[in-house]
Design a protein around this motif. Structure first.
Motif, PDB file in Angstrom:
ATOM      1  N   ARG A  17       0.832  -1.212   0.000  1.00 40.20           N
ATOM      2  CA  ARG A  17       0.000   0.000   0.000  1.00 40.20           C
ATOM      3  C   ARG A  17       0.866   1.262   0.000  1.00 40.20           C
ATOM      4  O   ARG A  17       0.538   2.261  -0.642  1.00 40.20           O
ATOM      5  CB  ARG A  17      -0.938   0.006   1.208  1.00 40.20           C
ATOM      6  CG  ARG A  17      -2.147  -0.915   1.033  1.00 40.20           C
ATOM      7  CD  ARG A  17      -3.043  -0.920   2.260  1.00 40.20           C
ATOM      8  NE  ARG A  17      -4.237  -1.718   2.025  1.00 40.20           N
ATOM      9  CZ  ARG A  17      -5.457  -1.233   1.881  1.00 40.20           C
ATOM     10  NH1 ARG A  17      -5.654   0.085   1.917  1.00 40.20           N
ATOM     11  NH2 ARG A  17      -6.485  -2.024   1.692  1.00 40.20           N
ATOM     12  N   PHE A 356      -0.295  -4.461  -6.366  1.00 40.64           N
ATOM     13  CA  PHE A 356      -1.681  -4.064  -6.128  1.00 40.64           C
ATOM     14  C   PHE A 356      -2.477  -5.228  -5.519  1.00 40.64           C
ATOM     15  O   PHE A 356      -3.269  -5.044  -4.591  1.00 40.64           O
ATOM     16  CB  PHE A 356      -2.327  -3.616  -7.438  1.00 40.64           C
ATOM     17  CG  PHE A 356      -3.599  -2.847  -7.265  1.00 40.64           C
ATOM     18  CD1 PHE A 356      -3.606  -1.456  -7.293  1.00 40.64           C
ATOM     19  CD2 PHE A 356      -4.805  -3.503  -7.056  1.00 40.64           C
ATOM     20  CE1 PHE A 356      -4.786  -0.742  -7.117  1.00 40.64           C
ATOM     21  CE2 PHE A 356      -5.991  -2.800  -6.878  1.00 40.64           C
ATOM     22  CZ  PHE A 356      -5.979  -1.416  -6.915  1.00 40.64           C
ATOM     23  N   ARG A 360      -4.329  -4.919  -1.929  1.00 42.88           N
ATOM     24  CA  ARG A 360      -5.795  -4.905  -1.870  1.00 42.88           C
ATOM     25  C   ARG A 360      -6.407  -6.295  -1.693  1.00 42.88           C
ATOM     26  O   ARG A 360      -7.636  -6.425  -1.701  1.00 42.88           O
ATOM     27  CB  ARG A 360      -6.343  -4.259  -3.151  1.00 42.88           C
ATOM     28  CG  ARG A 360      -5.988  -2.785  -3.274  1.00 42.88           C
ATOM     29  CD  ARG A 360      -6.682  -1.972  -2.219  1.00 42.88           C
ATOM     30  NE  ARG A 360      -6.275  -0.569  -2.240  1.00 42.88           N
ATOM     31  CZ  ARG A 360      -6.823   0.368  -1.467  1.00 42.88           C
ATOM     32  NH1 ARG A 360      -7.775   0.043  -0.611  1.00 42.88           N
ATOM     33  NH2 ARG A 360      -6.388   1.612  -1.521  1.00 42.88           N
ATOM     34  N   ASP A 399      -3.860   4.492 -10.921  1.00 39.53           N
ATOM     35  CA  ASP A 399      -5.240   4.967 -10.934  1.00 39.53           C
ATOM     36  C   ASP A 399      -6.134   4.007 -11.717  1.00 39.53           C
ATOM     37  O   ASP A 399      -7.270   3.697 -11.309  1.00 39.53           O
ATOM     38  CB  ASP A 399      -5.301   6.367 -11.542  1.00 39.53           C
ATOM     39  CG  ASP A 399      -6.709   6.933 -11.551  1.00 39.53           C
ATOM     40  OD1 ASP A 399      -7.228   7.215 -10.455  1.00 39.53           O
ATOM     41  OD2 ASP A 399      -7.295   7.088 -12.645  1.00 39.53           O
ATOM     42  N   HIS A 402      -6.974   0.906  -9.707  1.00 43.69           N
ATOM     43  CA  HIS A 402      -8.004   1.199  -8.704  1.00 43.69           C
ATOM     44  C   HIS A 402      -9.393   1.215  -9.350  1.00 43.69           C
ATOM     45  O   HIS A 402     -10.359   0.697  -8.782  1.00 43.69           O
ATOM     46  CB  HIS A 402      -7.723   2.547  -8.033  1.00 43.69           C
ATOM     47  CG  HIS A 402      -6.755   2.460  -6.897  1.00 43.69           C
ATOM     48  ND1 HIS A 402      -7.065   1.869  -5.702  1.00 43.69           N
ATOM     49  CD2 HIS A 402      -5.472   2.910  -6.781  1.00 43.69           C
ATOM     50  CE1 HIS A 402      -6.018   1.954  -4.889  1.00 43.69           C
ATOM     51  NE2 HIS A 402      -5.046   2.580  -5.520  1.00 43.69           N
ATOM     52  N   ARG A 403      -9.505   1.813 -10.510  1.00 46.06           N
ATOM     53  CA  ARG A 403     -10.805   1.850 -11.193  1.00 46.06           C
ATOM     54  C   ARG A 403     -11.305   0.443 -11.501  1.00 46.06           C
ATOM     55  O   ARG A 403     -12.487   0.130 -11.339  1.00 46.06           O
ATOM     56  CB  ARG A 403     -10.680   2.638 -12.498  1.00 46.06           C
ATOM     57  CG  ARG A 403     -10.444   4.126 -12.325  1.00 46.06           C
ATOM     58  CD  ARG A 403     -10.552   4.814 -13.689  1.00 46.06           C
ATOM     59  NE  ARG A 403      -9.791   6.045 -13.728  1.00 46.06           N
ATOM     60  CZ  ARG A 403      -9.672   6.805 -14.807  1.00 46.06           C
ATOM     61  NH1 ARG A 403     -10.285   6.440 -15.934  1.00 46.06           N
ATOM     62  NH2 ARG A 403      -8.960   7.912 -14.781  1.00 46.06           N
TER      63      ARG A 403
END
Length: 440
Positions: A17, A356, A360, A399, A402-403
């Motif tokens: 993170r 990632f 997550r 980004d 994340h989307r």
């Protein structure tokens, strides 16, 4: 309820993170875990590891000039070198140079910056390095006491401290050091810490960090010199000598030129050139023992500054940059990497997918995301924007991941990738920040 994760898994997720936060917010290299996302410069790091850390730095010193455009990976590379040094227990400092706060032509400010930033690997995966020479010394003394307690002949903490004090006054006090006062200050500071002499410890800490302190308060401790502009680099040499005297493997000093504008006065430029020449010469002697000295600059430095100073030019100029075939070369050229730009970015994108997923606790279609990373990499490289394409790529890619986590995975075709790059470029171009002066 989800079962609790082991501590190692939690640490891994938190480091992941942290990486995403640094890259997504400012396109900056992370303080932790930088090698998890490192691509393209492995050949340089392998030469440094096997030729220098494993052999040459055990008895000698070396100077390397790191060359790369702003946003071209200099800071990222220095962080990778710092991790190599940390792995081997070296005392390491990354120092940002700028004309106002820390100009390289001011030896006293350079010394102060180094003693503020020097340290070793954090004690925990997520801990901050314990920066600063005083805390480095305190940690070394604590480690020495702990090690002494493991000896059968040492019954308790008091006996362990006494053993360390004996080592300080019979071994460290005889270390080869150009300044008697500096050696004495190191020994007496460490002894004051072990013996609980708080006032002496504080006075010596102030002196070691370059603060102004009346000479009368130090004479009884055997310190008779001041640290100032006239002897800043001498004291920096003494620092590296005492690191070896304290039985650490050595010192790694990483200087990062963070100001885009290298146009300084002729006088200051001359001093910078003279200082670098002296460092290169000292690395050839034994006055910077077991020391790696790196200076990271944009290419204009070699083109516009160095040629004006023949003595420096002769020392820095090399027909080839550092490589397996020329491990002795001074220049590390970050414009010559192991991968072409598009391949470098797409490989970085693949690594970031793994980061990632750790951050997550999710799983992506790796084949789809690899194709998406390549599409975005091509769009970044072939757009030729003024904003550096590496920073643009990492910010846009984080980004985009994340989307997809929120909205679901999708295929990124060439047109959509170009649209993402255009919107990312507009955001970077319209909001210049300090991030523009620190590179990924």
């Amino acid at each position: 309820m989800r079962p609790s994760q082991p501590n190692a898994a939690i640490d891994d997720a938190l480091v992941a993170r942290h990486i995403l936060q640094r890259l997504g917010e400012g396109g900056q290299p992370p303080q932790h875990g930088v090698r998890r996302i490192n691509v393209g410069n492995e050949s340089y790091l392998k030469v440094l590891e096997h030729e220098y850390f494993d052999y040459h730095l055990r008895f000698g010193a070396s100077f390397k000039l790191v060359q790369g455009y702003f946003g071209g990976g200099k800071t990222h590379f220095l962080y990778c070198v710092r991790e190599l040094a940390w792995d081997r227990g070296f005392a390491t400092a990354v120092v940002e140079l700028s004309p106002n706060e820390c100009p390289y032509d001011d030896s006293f400010k350079v010394y102060q910056a180094v003693v503020r930033r020097i340290g070793q690997r954090p004690r925990t995966a997520l801990g901050s390095p314990s920066y600063g020479l005083p805390d480095l010394l305190r940690n070394l003394m604590d480690d020495r006491v702990d090690a002494a307690l493991q000896t059968p002949s040492v019954p308790d903490v008091d006996a362990a401290r006494e053993a360390v004090l004996t080592w300080l006054r019979t071994t460290v006090a005889r270390a080869a050091c150009e300044s008697h006062s500096y050696r004495r200050a190191i020994v007496e500071f460490a002894a004051a810490f072990l013996e609980g002499r708080f006032e002496d410890e504080q006075r010596l800490e102030a002196w070691l960090t370059g603060e102004s302190i009346p000479a009368s308060e130090l004479r009884e401790l055997g310190v008779y010199e001041d640290i100032g502009k006239s002897n800043g680099f001498i004291m920096l040499r003494c620092l590296t000598q005492m690191v070896v005297g304290l039985e650490l493997p050595g010192t790694v000093l990483l200087f990062d030129e963070v100001d885009r504008n290298l146009s300084v006065s002729v006088k200051r430029s001359q001093i910078i050139g003279d200082n670098l020449r002296q460092v290169i010469d000292l690395c050839g002697r034994h006055q910077l023992p077991n020391t790696l000295f790196m200076y990271a600059v944009p290419p204009e430095f070699m083109r516009n500054v160095v040629p004006d100073y023949p003595a420096l030019y002769q020392r820095l100029k090399s027909p080839v940059p550092l490589s397996v075939r020329s491990p002795q070369a001074v220049l590390i050229d970050l414009e010559r990497l192991d991968l072409e730009p598009a391949e470098l970015l797409s490989t970085l994108g693949d690594k970031l997918v793994g980061v990632f997923e750790s951050a997550r606790d999710c799983t992506f279609d790796r084949t789809l995301q690899s194709a998406n990373a390549r599409a975005l990499a091509n769009a970044c490289v072939y757009s030729y924007f003024e904003v550096n394409h590496r920073r643009l790529f990492v910010k846009t890619w984080v980004d985009f991941l994340h989307r997809q986590l929120v909205d679901g995975e999708l295929e990124l075709n060439a047109n959509a990738a170009t649209d993402l790059v255009l919107s990312g470029y507009d955001a970077l171009a319209q909001t210049p920040t300090q991030d523009d002066f620190s590179d990924f």
